[in-house]
Design an enzyme around this catalytic site. Sequence first.
Site, mmCIF file in Angstrom:
data_model
loop_
_atom_site.group_PDB
_atom_site.id
_atom_site.type_symbol
_atom_site.label_atom_id
_atom_site.label_comp_id
_atom_site.label_asym_id
_atom_site.label_seq_id
_atom_site.Cartn_x
_atom_site.Cartn_y
_atom_site.Cartn_z
ATOM 1 N N HIS A 1 0.813 -1.210 0.000
ATOM 2 C CA HIS A 1 0.000 0.000 0.000
ATOM 3 C C HIS A 1 0.851 1.266 0.000
ATOM 4 O O HIS A 1 0.391 2.323 -0.421
ATOM 5 C CB HIS A 1 -0.960 -0.009 1.189
ATOM 6 C CG HIS A 1 -2.126 -0.921 0.997
ATOM 7 N ND1 HIS A 1 -3.384 -0.645 1.500
ATOM 8 C CD2 HIS A 1 -2.239 -2.101 0.342
ATOM 9 C CE1 HIS A 1 -4.213 -1.624 1.163
ATOM 10 N NE2 HIS A 1 -3.532 -2.521 0.463
ATOM 11 N N HIS B 1 -1.976 -12.399 -2.311
ATOM 12 C CA HIS B 1 -3.063 -13.074 -1.605
ATOM 13 C C HIS B 1 -2.724 -14.515 -1.236
ATOM 14 O O HIS B 1 -3.573 -15.230 -0.710
ATOM 15 C CB HIS B 1 -4.345 -13.004 -2.436
ATOM 16 C CG HIS B 1 -4.890 -11.619 -2.550
ATOM 17 N ND1 HIS B 1 -5.991 -11.290 -3.314
ATOM 18 C CD2 HIS B 1 -4.478 -10.452 -1.985
ATOM 19 C CE1 HIS B 1 -6.227 -9.994 -3.225
ATOM 20 N NE2 HIS B 1 -5.315 -9.463 -2.427
#
Length: 735
Positions: A96, A264
């Site tokens: 992020h 993920h």
Amino acid sequence: MAGKCPMGFGTTNPMVRNGGTSNKDWWPNQLNLKILSQHSNKVNPLGSDFDYAKEFSKLDYDALKADLTALMTDSQDWWPADYGHYGPLFIRMAWHSAGTYRTGDGRGGASTGSQRLAPLNSWPDNANLDKARRLLWPIKQKYGNKISWADLMILAGNVALESMGLKTFGFSGGRVDVWEPEEDIYWGKEAQWLATSDKENSRYSGDRDLENPLAAVQMGLIYVNPEGPDGVPDPIKSGIDIRETFARMAMDDEETVALTAGGHTFGKCHGAGDAANVGAEPEAEGLVAQGLGWLSKFLSGKGDDTITSGIEGSWTANPTRWDNEYFDILLSYDWELTKSPAGAWQWIPKNPKEEHLAPAAHDKTKKVTTIMTTADMAMKMDPIYAKISKRFHENPQEFADAFARAWFKLTHRDLGPKSKYIGPEIPKEDLIWQDPIPPINYEIIDEKDIEILKEKLLSSSLGVSKLVSLAWASASTYRDSDKRGGANGARIALEPQRSWESNSYLNLDESLKILETIKGEFNSSNSNKKVSLADLIVLGGCAAVEKAAKDAGFNIKVPFTAGRADATQEQTHVESFSHLEPIADGFRNYSKAKYTLSTEELLIDKAQLLSLTIPEMIVLVGGMRVLGANYANSDLGVFTSNVGVLSNDFFVNLLDMKTAWYPTTQEEDSFVGKDRQSGSMKYSASRVDLLFGSNSQLRAVSEVYAQEDSKEKFVQDFINAWTKVMNLDRFDIKK
């Protein structure tokens, strides 16, 4: 009862918290010039002499990585690690930090450590990453200024991956922290977090056309909405959003699948309960929270009771191990839509095998179903992504390499060229997105050669104005946002720059042929000493400025540092470089088209990308005008009868009250200046030109350069600013 403030205010000075009426309130269309003075030494506790690369060289890098590795499994009661491992949290933090980057203007990204500051520290998509940075604080405290927050956050992500079994591609330091919010970055117009596209001030228009230069789909998101476009769980439409967003972050389809699946593979989503239980973001919290936010009242508020995105569950059965299980699970099952305990859309497999159930994050004895988000489902249902997913599933090593490379690109995209890289883990391989430039394997020119070449350049048919224009067109492609562009590499001679409209007036075929002839003659007459085209272009501009200063009566040498090399077309990614094409350049009075932004707004944006201060911007515009360096040799703003002489005539004549200005178009994008007495026309001007007499702050500085005692100051300041622009990409001489 509150006491009366001795300074005469009610309880405090209202301006301390923007409580009083400001200039922006009175004049909302006022230019934001503050973006040209942000990040000054007044806010930097390290001072102007601090050399981060030098400090980084003192770092015990191996010890730091060992400490980070130990931290991964050192679970803290105040924020316990999922599955006993903080790795997934640090991967999300690093991701992020880097993921705000967008190709349109090069802004965002990991290179300034801005996740520590507003607004990013309080974005909904960054919920609970404040905890990750607090976990890192003891390590930052230990190593101090030898490692920036910006570097530490990315390195923590790398170490997290390595500690869970992935062989990373490499790491470079060199990211320098900022100490105040980056106000130059446009995040969108929405006034509501996560506002959907049907709301006021949407970033979308037409058939879901995303506003440039934005990449994220909603205010406060890093990428796409994991639940689907505007929260609608449609995997096919989600795939469309993903492709657009990741492309604007410089990622192709293969890199997109690799990053999605690789990221993920680790960790979980958190949506244990109703989001109404979650407190305010850090910037809105009270003093006792000490900069933390999203403090939850749902049960324990942490561990298995954590609420972050609202989605709940892990993607794989082994969330702290690098493997191919993401694809095993995604591609092996049919999926059904459901909602998390927090009410978020997510997908669960039908009849999952025992081996594909995950342990609860804080209770190994409890098994829970794995999940996929709508964005994950796009990796299975979008036909292009599905083919790549299948290939990666069948070729685990290819997938691991693709993810490692894509992760390196993600986390280093805005760091700049390899000449800026520092540290022991820099990959040897040159990558096309790094805009590689060949190493110099010859002796570069010395002072004697420079003087000889300057004479040849000035005696050529190019002339002062053309030499200045060529050098500016080459060097001013630089963007300080992602450290791309600049004169090094001489890519003005290559596609796509060679065909840019902004360069059309330079007659590059003929102009570069003249320079190539000078280069060829010099190189053929010297055994191992050579001059590059890149150096020659800049030297030509410097020689022209030096002559123009001399013609103005000032014998000042313009600094020049040789050492640029020439890139090849094979080293130049045409599509990637197309993002550097100027849509406007107020320094040359150029605008490719008419835009919703005014030309003066585009000038300020260009100046900020060139890392210029207000005085530097002003002196460069004034100098470029009198040097005759306008696009297409336009006479707009050329307020002098001595074109090619580096005088302060632009400012003297702009501020002369004997001239009155009148618009020549209904849009007021061009003007004429007439003698107030006779009415005869004296000059023509653009909006950019008149800005320096109209805006009070810019006029104040322009007046300094128009003064009788500022003629030499103007020349010297122009040369200083010119030299700065010519060397913006010379990280090889800045270390």
